[in-house]
Scaffold this motif. Structure first.
Motif, PDB file in Angstrom:
ATOM      1  N   VAL A  64      83.339  18.484  33.641  1.00 52.01           N
ATOM      2  CA  VAL A  64      82.014  18.972  33.260  1.00 52.01           C
ATOM      3  C   VAL A  64      81.049  18.842  34.431  1.00 52.01           C
ATOM      4  N   ASP A  66      76.976  19.608  34.725  1.00 52.53           N
ATOM      5  CA  ASP A  66      75.826  19.961  33.898  1.00 52.53           C
ATOM      6  C   ASP A  66      74.693  20.490  34.771  1.00 52.53           C
ATOM      7  N   GLU A  86      83.714  23.029  32.687  1.00 48.63           N
ATOM      8  CA  GLU A  86      82.577  23.521  31.907  1.00 48.63           C
ATOM      9  C   GLU A  86      81.312  23.371  32.731  1.00 48.63           C
ATOM     10  N   ARG A  88      77.683  23.459  32.130  1.00 50.37           N
ATOM     11  CA  ARG A  88      76.763  23.420  30.988  1.00 50.37           C
ATOM     12  C   ARG A  88      75.319  23.554  31.459  1.00 50.37           C
ATOM     13  N   LYS A 118      77.200  27.331  27.898  1.00 49.34           N
ATOM     14  CA  LYS A 118      78.101  26.864  28.956  1.00 49.34           C
ATOM     15  C   LYS A 118      78.974  28.022  29.419  1.00 49.34           C
TER      16      LYS A 118
END
Ligand SMILES: [Cu+2]
Length: 198
Positions: A64, A66, A86, A88, A118
């Protein structure tokens, strides 16, 4: 240092008149079970160590990165080749996220990311990728896709350090400008200096 400190504590306890047999208080001598692997390769290369003869399982779930407070978090992210990532957006405002392969500048993707949305991308090649947001020029991050979980980048002088490596037989993979060179490495503690064939 910790072992030295423990030995000092035991020595002090013994000289203070403790009657307990020293043998029961002394810790078993710890075998050196992690090593630091260092070496010099091309500057800005991706360096991975893979246990020889073992397929290291892919992590469960995606990696992830972000977008939060107008920053990419984390600013540097290591992922496995083939592991979904991901991207996000947990900000209240819209962002863009795009990734370019360092060296060639090739665009991997370039998408808008609305708040609470996302975008998922799976990197299929070893390399370093510059991640930026077109809407906020200060937003930038580095993503490194590597063959295994033990990976790092060499610095401006080509030096690299991989810490916490259990001793054993490994394949060392060095990827620079899209080309990967591989060689066998035997890691012994506490420090193994690797000579990488040019
Ligand atoms: Cu942005």
């Amino acid at each position: 240092m910790i072992r030295l400190f423990a030995a000092l504590v035991i020595a002090i306890a013994t000289t203070a008149g403790c009657t307990a047999p020293a043998a029961t208080a002394a810790p078993a001598p710890a075998a050196t079970n992690i090593a630091e692997v260092t070496g010099t390769v091309a500057p800005g290369a991706v360096v991975s160590l893979l246990p020889a003869g073992i397929q290291v399982p892919m992590p469960e779930g995606p990696a992830v990165m972000d977008q939060y407070a107008k920053q990419f978090v984390p600013g540097t992210l290591y992922v496995r080749v083939g592991q979904p990532v991901e991207f996000r957006n947990t900000d209240a405002l819209g962002h863009n996220v795009n990734a370019h392969r360092r060296g060639t500048g090739a665009t991997m993707f370039d998408v808008e990311t609305d708040p609470q949305q996302k975008y998922v991308h799976t990197f299929d090649r070893v390399g370093q990728y510059d991640v930026t947001c077109n809407e906020h020029p200060g937003m930038q991050a580095t993503l490194v896709a590597a063959d295994g979980p033990l990976a790092t980048m060499s610095d401006d002088r080509g030096q690299f350090v991989l810490s916490g490596v259990p001793p054993g037989a490994y394949r060392l993979l060095v990827t620079f400008e899209g080309q990967t060179v591989e060689q066998a490495v035997t890691v012994t503690g506490p420090r193994t200096e690797v000579r990488v064939a040019p």
